[in-house]
Design an enzyme around this catalytic site. Structure first.
Site, PDB file in Angstrom:
ATOM      1  CE1 TYR A 163      -4.665   1.939  -0.690  1.00 40.94           C
ATOM      2  CE2 TYR A 163      -3.749   3.343   1.773  1.00 40.94           C
ATOM      3  CZ  TYR A 163      -4.256   2.813   0.639  1.00 40.94           C
ATOM      4  OH  TYR A 163      -5.337   3.520   0.673  1.00 40.94           O
ATOM      5  CE  LYS A 170      -7.564   5.951   0.640  1.00 39.24           C
ATOM      6  NZ  LYS A 170      -8.692   7.113  -0.608  1.00 39.24           N
TER       7      LYS A 170
HETATM    8  P1  NAD Z   1     -12.632   3.584  -7.417  1.00 39.42           P
HETATM    9  O1  NAD Z   1     -12.029   3.186  -8.870  1.00 39.42           O
HETATM   10  O2  NAD Z   1     -14.494   3.214  -8.272  1.00 39.42           O
HETATM   11  O3  NAD Z   1     -13.203   5.139  -7.419  1.00 39.42           O
HETATM   12  C1  NAD Z   1     -11.988   5.865  -7.182  1.00 39.42           C
HETATM   13  C2  NAD Z   1     -12.367   7.043  -8.116  1.00 39.42           C
HETATM   14  O4  NAD Z   1     -11.152   8.821  -8.295  1.00 39.42           O
HETATM   15  C3  NAD Z   1     -12.704   6.882  -9.907  1.00 39.42           C
HETATM   16  O5  NAD Z   1     -14.242   6.886 -10.348  1.00 39.42           O
HETATM   17  C4  NAD Z   1     -11.393   7.615 -10.524  1.00 39.42           C
HETATM   18  O6  NAD Z   1     -11.809   8.085 -11.338  1.00 39.42           O
HETATM   19  C5  NAD Z   1     -11.089   8.879  -9.364  1.00 39.42           C
HETATM   20  N1  NAD Z   1      -9.669   9.397  -9.687  1.00 39.42           N
HETATM   21  C6  NAD Z   1      -9.000   9.141  -9.820  1.00 39.42           C
HETATM   22  N2  NAD Z   1      -7.951  10.634 -10.376  1.00 39.42           N
HETATM   23  C7  NAD Z   1      -9.096  11.238  -9.896  1.00 39.42           C
HETATM   24  C8  NAD Z   1      -8.859  12.687 -10.700  1.00 39.42           C
HETATM   25  N3  NAD Z   1      -6.999  13.345 -11.104  1.00 39.42           N
HETATM   26  N4  NAD Z   1     -10.015  13.613 -11.411  1.00 39.42           N
HETATM   27  C9  NAD Z   1     -10.940  13.190 -10.451  1.00 39.42           C
HETATM   28  N5  NAD Z   1     -11.235  11.227  -9.827  1.00 39.42           N
HETATM   29  C10 NAD Z   1     -10.308  10.823  -9.709  1.00 39.42           C
HETATM   30  O7  NAD Z   1     -12.199   2.706  -6.966  1.00 39.42           O
HETATM   31  P2  NAD Z   1     -13.178   2.666  -5.244  1.00 39.42           P
HETATM   32  O8  NAD Z   1     -12.102   1.610  -3.980  1.00 39.42           O
HETATM   33  O9  NAD Z   1     -14.534   3.188  -5.141  1.00 39.42           O
HETATM   34  O10 NAD Z   1     -12.056   4.053  -4.017  1.00 39.42           O
HETATM   35  C11 NAD Z   1     -13.016   5.210  -3.983  1.00 39.42           C
HETATM   36  C12 NAD Z   1     -12.046   5.696  -3.014  1.00 39.42           C
HETATM   37  O11 NAD Z   1     -12.033   4.606  -1.751  1.00 39.42           O
HETATM   38  C13 NAD Z   1     -11.013   6.146  -3.089  1.00 39.42           C
HETATM   39  O12 NAD Z   1     -10.173   7.482  -2.173  1.00 39.42           O
HETATM   40  C14 NAD Z   1     -10.969   4.970  -1.981  1.00 39.42           C
HETATM   41  O13 NAD Z   1      -9.112   5.164  -1.426  1.00 39.42           O
HETATM   42  C15 NAD Z   1     -11.034   4.489  -1.513  1.00 39.42           C
HETATM   43  N6  NAD Z   1     -10.835   3.153  -0.081  1.00 39.42           N
HETATM   44  C16 NAD Z   1     -10.828   1.386  -1.158  1.00 39.42           C
HETATM   45  C17 NAD Z   1     -11.095   0.204  -0.828  1.00 39.42           C
HETATM   46  C18 NAD Z   1     -11.280  -0.486  -1.361  1.00 39.42           C
HETATM   47  O14 NAD Z   1     -10.555  -1.381  -1.455  1.00 39.42           O
HETATM   48  N7  NAD Z   1     -11.706  -0.614  -3.255  1.00 39.42           N
HETATM   49  C19 NAD Z   1     -10.526   0.716   0.668  1.00 39.42           C
HETATM   50  C20 NAD Z   1     -10.955   1.643   1.553  1.00 39.42           C
HETATM   51  C21 NAD Z   1     -10.410   3.165   1.313  1.00 39.42           C
HETATM   52  O1  0WE Z   2      -7.058   2.895  -1.663  1.00 37.88           O
HETATM   53  C1  0WE Z   2      -7.247   2.120  -2.460  1.00 37.88           C
HETATM   54  C2  0WE Z   2      -6.856   2.151  -3.916  1.00 37.88           C
HETATM   55  C3  0WE Z   2      -5.891   3.160  -4.512  1.00 37.88           C
HETATM   56  C4  0WE Z   2      -5.010   2.889  -5.359  1.00 37.88           C
HETATM   57  C5  0WE Z   2      -5.097   1.867  -6.626  1.00 37.88           C
HETATM   58  C6  0WE Z   2      -4.802   1.870  -7.390  1.00 37.88           C
HETATM   59  C7  0WE Z   2      -3.923   1.318  -8.225  1.00 37.88           C
HETATM   60  C8  0WE Z   2      -3.779   1.557 -10.185  1.00 37.88           C
HETATM   61  C9  0WE Z   2      -4.784   4.534  -5.825  1.00 37.88           C
HETATM   62  N1  0WE Z   2      -3.905   4.076  -7.083  1.00 37.88           N
HETATM   63  C10 0WE Z   2      -3.500   3.277  -8.322  1.00 37.88           C
HETATM   64  N2  0WE Z   2      -2.855   3.225  -8.891  1.00 37.88           N
HETATM   65  C11 0WE Z   2      -3.117   2.535  -9.900  1.00 37.88           C
HETATM   66  O2  0WE Z   2      -2.587   2.531 -10.694  1.00 37.88           O
HETATM   67  N3  0WE Z   2      -7.896   1.004  -1.630  1.00 37.88           N
HETATM   68  C12 0WE Z   2      -7.132   0.884  -0.333  1.00 37.88           C
HETATM   69  C13 0WE Z   2      -7.382  -0.640  -2.731  1.00 37.88           C
HETATM   70  C14 0WE Z   2      -5.782  -1.371  -1.809  1.00 37.88           C
HETATM   71  O3  0WE Z   2      -5.242  -0.718  -3.093  1.00 37.88           O
HETATM   72  C15 0WE Z   2      -4.078  -1.132  -2.319  1.00 37.88           C
HETATM   73  C16 0WE Z   2      -4.747  -2.461  -1.657  1.00 37.88           C
HETATM   74  C17 0WE Z   2      -5.902  -2.002  -1.230  1.00 37.88           C
HETATM   75  C18 0WE Z   2      -6.720  -2.743   0.145  1.00 37.88           C
HETATM   76  C19 0WE Z   2      -3.151  -1.433  -3.457  1.00 37.88           C
HETATM   77  C20 0WE Z   2      -1.699  -2.515  -2.330  1.00 37.88           C
HETATM   78  C21 0WE Z   2      -2.020  -3.459  -1.618  1.00 37.88           C
HETATM   79  C22 0WE Z   2      -3.218  -2.992  -1.300  1.00 37.88           C
END
Ligand code: NAD
Ligand code: 0WE
Length: 270
Positions: A163, A170
C-alpha cells in the site's frame, strides 16, 4: 395492520458525489444509499471515457446532474462548483471518494519504490483535492448543517504489503479530516471519514494479490466476511445526515471489525 415506515433522513438535501467510475465504485454504493434516503445527487466524474458508466449508476437513482471534473486541476474544480451554483444555488455536502498513486509505487518494498514524483501525485489527487473541494464549495454550504465525507483505509494507521505511498497519503487525509473539521466547525459544516475494508473496485483491480487480501480479511474480521459498498453507503448516509449532528472530525471504520483484531484465531500458527 402492518404499517411500513420508510426512513428518508436525507429528504430535501443535495449532495455532490466525487468518484463514481462504474457500478463497483464505493461512491456508487454511497450514491444508492443516499438516494434511498431521499437525497438529490450531483455526480462528478474524472473524464469523458467514464460518462456512460456514470450515467448507468445515476439514472436508476433519478440523478439528473453530471459534470466532468479532474480534481487535480483547480479550474476544473471551479467549473464544477459554478455548475452546482447555477443548478442548485446551495449544497448540503460533498462525498470525496477519490484516490490515486502511480501503479509502480503500489508494488514492492516502500523504501525501494518511493519517488518524489509519486509522493506528489498521491498527495495531490488523494489528499489535497479534499481540501480544495471544501475550500471552493464552502460558500454553498455555510449555515446549512452541511457535511463532508472522505474515504480512508487502514493503511493510514498500520503498515500492510504494497500500500506504500497510499498509506502515507491516507494518514494525511485522516489528519486533513480533523483540520477541516476544526476550521469548518464555525460554519456548522461537519467533516468525517469512513475507513472502509477492502472492496473489489476498479482501483483495486490492478493490485497484485488483492484476492488474497480479501480472503485474509474475511477470515480475520470478527464478522467473518468482507463488507459491501452498500454497507459503506449506509454509514455514509448516516454521517451526512442530521442524525450525526454531533459527529465531526471522526474516522468511522466500516470493515467488519478487522481493525480491532491483532491475532485472528491462530489457525495459521504452528
Ligand atoms: P474506484 O476506482 O471505483 O474509484 C476511484 C475514483 O477516483 C474513480 O472514480 C476515479 O475516476 C477517481 N479519480 C482518480 N483520479 C482522479 C482525478 N484526478 N480526478 C477525479 N477523479 C479521479 O475505486 P474505489 O475503491 O471506489 O475508491 C474510492 C475511494 O475509496 C478511494 O479514496 C479509495 O482509496 C478508497 N478506499 C477503497 C477501498 C477498496 O478496497 N476499494 C478501501 C478503502 C478505501
Ligand atoms: O485505496 C485503495 C486504492 C488505491 C489505489 C489503487 C490504484 C491501482 C491502480 C490508488 N492508486 C492506484 N493506481 C493505479 O494505477 N484501496 C484501499 C484499495 C487497495 O489498493 C491497494 C491495496 C488496497 C486494499 C494497493 C496495494 C495494497 C493494498
Amino acid at each position: 395492520m402492518l404499517i411500513l415506515i420508510f426512513m428518508s433522513f436525507l429528504k430535501d438535501k443535495k449532495f455532490l458525489i466525487v468518484g463514481v467510475a462504474n457500478k463497483f465504485s464505493i461512491a456508487s454504493g454511497i450514491a444508492k444509499s443516499m438516494a434511498d434516503q431521499g437525497a438529490e445527487l450531483f455526480l462528478s466524474y474524472q473524464s469523458d471515457r467514464l460518462y456512460k458508466k456514470v450515467l448507468q449508476v445515476g439514472e436508476p437513482l433519478g440523478c439528473k446532474n453530471y459534470f466532468e471534473c479532474d480534481v487535480g486541476n483547480d479550474n476544473s474544480i471551479d467549473n464544477l462548483i459554478k455548475e452546482i451554483e447555477n443548478k442548485w444555488g446551495f449544497l448540503d455536502g460533498i462525498i470525496h471518494a477519490v484516490g490515486f498513486a502511480p501503479a509502480n509505487e503500489l508494488e514492492g518494498s516502500f523504501v525501494d519504490v518511493a519517488t518524489r514524483e509519486g509522493f506528489k501525485i498521491a498527495h495531490d489527487i488523494s489528499v489535497f483535492s479534499f481540501t480544495a473541494l471544501a475550500q471552493k464549495a464552502k460558500y454553498l454550504m455555510k449555515g446549512r448543517n452541511a457535511a463532508l465525507l472522505t474515504l480512508s483505509y487502514l493503511g493510514a494507521q498500520r503498515t500492510l504489503p504494497n500500500y506504500n505511498v497510499m498509506g502515507v497519503a491516507k494518514a494525511a487525509l485522516e489528519s486533513t479530516t480533523r483540520y477541516l473539521a476544526n476550521s469548518l466547525g464555525e460554519d456548522q459544516i461537519r467533516v468525517n471519514a469512513i475507513s472502509a475494508g477492502p472492496v473489489k473496485t476498479l482501483a483495486a483491480s490492478g493490485v497484485k494479490s488483492f484476492k488474497k487480501m480479501l480472503s485474509y480479511n474475511e477470515s480475520r474480521a470478527p464478522l467473518k466476511r468482507n463488507i459491501t459498498t452498500e454497507e459503506v453507503g449506509n454509514a455514509a448516509a448516516f454521517l451526512c445526515s442530521d442524525l450525526a449532528s454531533g459527529i465531526t472530525g471522526e474516522i468511522l471504520y466500516v470493515d467488519a471489525g478487522f481493525n480491532i483484531t491483532a491475532m485472528g484465531d491462530l489457525s495459521e500458527a504452528n
